[in-house]
Design an enzyme around this catalytic site. Sequence first.
Site, PDB file in Angstrom:
ATOM      1  N   HIS A   1     -35.540  64.908  85.498  1.00 15.89           N
ATOM      2  CA  HIS A   1     -36.300  63.650  85.507  1.00 15.89           C
ATOM      3  C   HIS A   1     -36.902  63.378  86.890  1.00 15.89           C
ATOM      4  O   HIS A   1     -38.103  63.128  87.009  1.00 15.89           O
ATOM      5  CB  HIS A   1     -35.374  62.512  85.074  1.00 15.89           C
ATOM      6  CG  HIS A   1     -36.032  61.177  85.008  1.00 15.89           C
ATOM      7  ND1 HIS A   1     -36.516  60.641  83.829  1.00 15.89           N
ATOM      8  CD2 HIS A   1     -36.317  60.265  85.970  1.00 15.89           C
ATOM      9  CE1 HIS A   1     -37.049  59.464  84.079  1.00 15.89           C
ATOM     10  NE2 HIS A   1     -36.940  59.200  85.371  1.00 15.89           N
ATOM     11  N   GLU A   2     -36.067  63.432  87.915  1.00 11.08           N
ATOM     12  CA  GLU A   2     -36.582  63.110  89.264  1.00 11.08           C
ATOM     13  C   GLU A   2     -37.605  64.150  89.706  1.00 11.08           C
ATOM     14  O   GLU A   2     -38.610  63.827  90.325  1.00 11.08           O
ATOM     15  CB  GLU A   2     -35.447  63.008  90.285  1.00 11.08           C
ATOM     16  CG  GLU A   2     -34.318  62.033  89.918  1.00 11.08           C
ATOM     17  CD  GLU A   2     -34.769  60.672  89.422  1.00 11.08           C
ATOM     18  OE1 GLU A   2     -35.831  60.187  89.856  1.00 11.08           O
ATOM     19  OE2 GLU A   2     -34.057  60.080  88.576  1.00 11.08           O
TER      20      GLU A   2
ATOM     21  N   GLU B   1     -42.263  55.886  83.987  1.00 17.75           N
ATOM     22  CA  GLU B   1     -40.902  56.072  83.461  1.00 17.75           C
ATOM     23  C   GLU B   1     -40.885  56.567  82.015  1.00 17.75           C
ATOM     24  O   GLU B   1     -40.155  57.491  81.680  1.00 17.75           O
ATOM     25  CB  GLU B   1     -40.069  54.802  83.628  1.00 17.75           C
ATOM     26  CG  GLU B   1     -39.807  54.420  85.092  1.00 17.75           C
ATOM     27  CD  GLU B   1     -39.142  55.516  85.919  1.00 17.75           C
ATOM     28  OE1 GLU B   1     -38.634  56.501  85.339  1.00 17.75           O
ATOM     29  OE2 GLU B   1     -39.150  55.398  87.168  1.00 17.75           O
TER      30      GLU B   1
ATOM     31  N   HIS C   1     -40.948  63.525  88.136  1.00 13.61           N
ATOM     32  CA  HIS C   1     -41.664  62.393  88.744  1.00 13.61           C
ATOM     33  C   HIS C   1     -42.636  62.852  89.830  1.00 13.61           C
ATOM     34  O   HIS C   1     -43.552  62.120  90.171  1.00 13.61           O
ATOM     35  CB  HIS C   1     -40.674  61.426  89.388  1.00 13.61           C
ATOM     36  CG  HIS C   1     -40.231  60.296  88.503  1.00 13.61           C
ATOM     37  ND1 HIS C   1     -41.105  59.539  87.746  1.00 13.61           N
ATOM     38  CD2 HIS C   1     -39.006  59.739  88.288  1.00 13.61           C
ATOM     39  CE1 HIS C   1     -40.434  58.598  87.095  1.00 13.61           C
ATOM     40  NE2 HIS C   1     -39.157  58.695  87.399  1.00 13.61           N
TER      41      HIS C   1
ATOM     42  N   MET D   1     -33.169  58.715  92.619  1.00  9.42           N
ATOM     43  CA  MET D   1     -34.477  58.191  93.033  1.00  9.42           C
ATOM     44  C   MET D   1     -35.384  59.324  93.489  1.00  9.42           C
ATOM     45  O   MET D   1     -34.990  60.166  94.302  1.00  9.42           O
ATOM     46  CB  MET D   1     -34.250  57.168  94.162  1.00  9.42           C
ATOM     47  CG  MET D   1     -35.524  56.548  94.691  1.00  9.42           C
ATOM     48  SD  MET D   1     -36.398  55.603  93.413  1.00  9.42           S
ATOM     49  CE  MET D   1     -38.088  55.879  93.914  1.00  9.42           C
ATOM     50  N   GLU D   2     -36.617  59.265  92.989  1.00  8.51           N
ATOM     51  CA  GLU D   2     -37.558  60.383  93.134  1.00  8.51           C
ATOM     52  C   GLU D   2     -38.368  60.387  94.423  1.00  8.51           C
ATOM     53  O   GLU D   2     -39.474  60.946  94.444  1.00  8.51           O
ATOM     54  CB  GLU D   2     -38.533  60.348  91.943  1.00  8.51           C
ATOM     55  CG  GLU D   2     -39.534  59.175  91.923  1.00  8.51           C
ATOM     56  CD  GLU D   2     -39.111  57.972  91.094  1.00  8.51           C
ATOM     57  OE1 GLU D   2     -37.892  57.784  90.901  1.00  8.51           O
ATOM     58  OE2 GLU D   2     -39.991  57.203  90.662  1.00  8.51           O
ATOM     59  N   ASN D   3     -37.860  59.812  95.530  1.00 10.41           N
ATOM     60  CA  ASN D   3     -38.600  59.793  96.785  1.00 10.41           C
ATOM     61  C   ASN D   3     -39.267  61.142  97.066  1.00 10.41           C
ATOM     62  O   ASN D   3     -38.650  62.190  96.896  1.00 10.41           O
ATOM     63  CB  ASN D   3     -37.651  59.495  97.943  1.00 10.41           C
ATOM     64  CG  ASN D   3     -36.663  58.418  97.602  1.00 10.41           C
ATOM     65  OD1 ASN D   3     -37.058  57.311  97.292  1.00 10.41           O
ATOM     66  ND2 ASN D   3     -35.382  58.754  97.615  1.00 10.41           N
TER      67      ASN D   3
ATOM     68  N   GLU E   1     -37.300  51.628  95.816  1.00 12.72           N
ATOM     69  CA  GLU E   1     -37.887  51.132  94.576  1.00 12.72           C
ATOM     70  C   GLU E   1     -36.977  50.036  94.017  1.00 12.72           C
ATOM     71  O   GLU E   1     -35.760  50.215  94.004  1.00 12.72           O
ATOM     72  CB  GLU E   1     -38.017  52.255  93.535  1.00 12.72           C
ATOM     73  CG  GLU E   1     -38.804  51.801  92.319  1.00 12.72           C
ATOM     74  CD  GLU E   1     -39.012  52.909  91.282  1.00 12.72           C
ATOM     75  OE1 GLU E   1     -38.591  54.044  91.512  1.00 12.72           O
ATOM     76  OE2 GLU E   1     -39.600  52.597  90.255  1.00 12.72           O
TER      77      GLU E   1
HETATM   78  N1  B3K Z   1     -37.331  55.349  89.712  1.00  8.88           N
HETATM   79  C1  B3K Z   1     -35.913  55.226  89.862  1.00  8.88           C
HETATM   80  C2  B3K Z   1     -35.363  53.924  89.417  1.00  8.88           C
HETATM   81  C3  B3K Z   1     -35.449  52.864  90.421  1.00  8.88           C
HETATM   82  C4  B3K Z   1     -34.709  51.639  89.955  1.00  8.88           C
HETATM   83  C5  B3K Z   1     -34.877  50.504  90.888  1.00  8.88           C
HETATM   84  N2  B3K Z   1     -34.039  49.395  90.522  1.00  8.88           N
HETATM   85  C6  B3K Z   1     -35.195  56.321  89.157  1.00  8.88           C
HETATM   86  C7  B3K Z   1     -35.881  56.939  88.019  1.00  8.88           C
HETATM   87  O1  B3K Z   1     -36.247  56.328  87.042  1.00  8.88           O
HETATM   88  O2  B3K Z   1     -36.125  58.098  88.103  1.00  8.88           O
HETATM   89 ZN    ZN Z   2     -37.665  57.688  86.433  1.00 14.18          ZN
END
Ligand code: B3K
Ligand code: ZN
Length: 874
Positions: A302-303, A325, A306, A268-270, A126
């Site tokens: 938070h993750e 977000e 998501h 990061m929420e992969n 992302e």
């Molecule tokens: N979604 C990611 C942030 C990605 C930032 C890219 N520059 C983490 C978060 O907000 O959970």
């Molecule tokens: Zn986020």
Amino acid sequence: MAEQPTTTQPTAKYRADYLSPDYTITDISLEFDLHDTETKVVAVNKVQRLSTEGAPLVLDGDSLKLVRVEVDGQSWTDFSEGESSLTINNLPEQCELLIETEINPEANTLLEGLYKSGGAYCTQCEAEGFRRITFYLDRPDVLARFTTKVIADKTQYPFLLSNGNRVDAGELENGRHWVQWQDPFPKPSYLFALVAGDFDVLRDKYTTVSGREVELEIFVDKGNLDRADYAMTSLINSMKWDEERFGLEYDLDIYMIVAVDFFNMGAMENKGLNVFNSKFVLANPSTATDTDYQGIEAVIGHEYFHNWTGNRVTCRDWFQLSLKEGLTVFRDQEFSSDLGSRPVNRINNVRIMRGPQFAEDRGPMSHPIRPEKVIEMNNFYTLTVYEKGSEVIRMMHTLLGEENFQSGMKLYFERHDGTAATCDDFVQAMEDASGISLERFRRWYSQSGTPVVKVDTEYLPEQKRYRVTIKQHTPETAGQKEKLPLHIPFDIELYNKQGEVISLQCNGKPVHHVLDITEAEQVFEFENVVEQPIISMLREFSAPVILEYDYSDEELVFLMVNARNEFARWDAGQILLAKYIKLNVSRLQQGEGFELPSSVVDAFRGVLLDENLDPAFIAEMLTLPSENEIAGWYKTVDVDAIHTVVGELESVFANEMADEFSAIYHTLTQDSYTIEHAAMAKRSLRNTCLAYLANTEQGNELASKQYTDSDNMTDTMAAMAAANSAELSCRENQMSDFSEKWTHDGLVMDKWFMLQGKNPADNALENVRATMSHAAFDIKNPNRTRSLVASFCANNPVHFHAKDGSGYAFLTEILTVLNSSNPQVASRLIEPFLKYRQYDEQRQSLMRAELEKLAALDNLAKDLFEKIQKALEL
Ligand code: B3K
Ligand code: ZN
């Protein structure tokens, strides 16, 4: 060698130009043959044309070496490669498109795409990192089912991870092995992840409310297993909380978290495979502070949240980022508030709004929570999109109430699960589910800037009425002149002299305490008010606005004691402090001495001694606004005067309340360290007392003893921070002892780097420069750089803004290096320069000159280009 960012003039994208894609990819099968400098990536895409015949397929790509293209098993040559694209012509309506690329993870210092963090491979896709792995439709509205095969050396990389479920594995000759993963949920490319490495693993299980058994795995560097427990507890708490409060359940059989040391942001929420900055995973009492623990809980939450708000329903385009977000920040804030102290969480979130978010909204990068124009998407992961975005969701929650809000969430998932949605879709679901009009409210998505709400009140004794006149006005912001009235939920309460609540009535009917402000000016006349009331306003910070009202000291002290909700009590204290900080800054500027009535000190003393209050809340009440927040109150900032006044206020409080601080400090000792909220609360107040006492005669002895006696990082750091900011003589010994003990551990050393950055001593910059050669420092590691450089440039205003420009020259040196190696980190560090217009002429011209120097760099990355261009615009 670092890669050179593109040299052509970057161009902007506009929200209004959104076009749905000509093609989609329904399935992608990836194979990675991992090697440090030459990783082979084979992608087999099921491509489907959506538009008219003849449209070429234009794929995104960045820093890729194209090896071959095949269509339906045949070699294909009808394509052309652009600087950041691959255009394939004359494709059939449906086909299987194979693309082989070669990439160099070891040279990837940008930490975007596939890179090496320490000994492990990991990815960050992302917003637009997947295009650094293969040519692809790298946009969030293309959702594909991913299958990923990872091949690597078995000894070095025993763990090969990707999204979804592990479906197959095998051994190869020459010591290599492979694992195949399949993610059943279609997802955009930004949610793709791959990790390969050797780790210690903490394992647990969670059974969801409907009975799904989920394997939980946290991967950490070898030797760090004793620091993963809290992350696991937080994950389990998140899964449970989301079921209970939002009715949302996890949807795969495995949830993995990998902690890495080199990471540009928090986490990061992969899908099914979160990658985390180790800062938000690793903690034990001797390495992490209470604040670190709270950060871990919030970020793990938070993750995890998501998975529904972001992954199951994703964003149609990056302009909609706040859809996932803002909503997910709202959810993590609620999670932390439900598990811990709601008032303390609210206070800290409001501090972020009033400090750095309001500052962003006043500066050249000001943008609505749904931006209209973007050059580098990574520049828009901002406090506005995240924190103000969350405030916008919170306002809807306030307007609708929990029940309607949850019905809105349900409807949102019914309508949009498995798709890419827009912010409008979300608001529509809330409106349809509740029947409450959000027509004017939608303006919060398109209007930037912080509204000012000016209130006048008048008591009409003959009529027993209280008239409240509310005017709203949003000052012009960068790139947006015209402002319209917004729908502002304005929460108020009236009190009589006894501190009892006066019920609100208008036109003979009861009125809800949240007033709907929708016009530029509105007048409310409350009836049956038998005496002059005291008004509490913007309770709970019910809208992200600046409140202007001429409170008397007596009213503020009354609210500090009597307001029914703790946030309002804290806020009254803040307004009172602000009055005297402003007064003393102007007195100082006129050569007059510091002045503070004893009634103000007494009001804070009363709070300090109130045994009915949560100690953590008392600590917040006694925490002064930061110098940065104070700077935001002025058109022209006088850094030195602000610093002096804050110091004097601190020392007056310290000396006037020394006995009370000392008594509480000595009462709040604890036998053993636990991370329960009650224990954290006590440490928080005790360490606040220490910070004040550091300014008194006992300071050195107390800080020195606390450092020696401490068995946990919270108390150790509090002792060091107190010694650092009060420049106590024990500082030096503590700093060298700590550095000796922790040199091997960058994450712990970050705390030490941060103190070096914030050092108030005259030779602060010299120290910071010297610290850059410390064994644990590495400019390539974003955590190290942020701890030292950002803490100096953003949180040591007096020295960063030194009149000789030395602080500015230092930042330019750092930015010049990072512009090539990691522009995303550079782009965060440049922020203090963007505010140059708020300083005196001399400083303005010095900072401007630095910005111009940077603008002239011949390889200027678009991250910096976008910010510098906006900052220099007249
Ligand atoms: N979604 C990611 C942030 C990605 C930032 C890219 N520059 C983490 C978060 O907000 O959970
Ligand atoms: Zn986020």
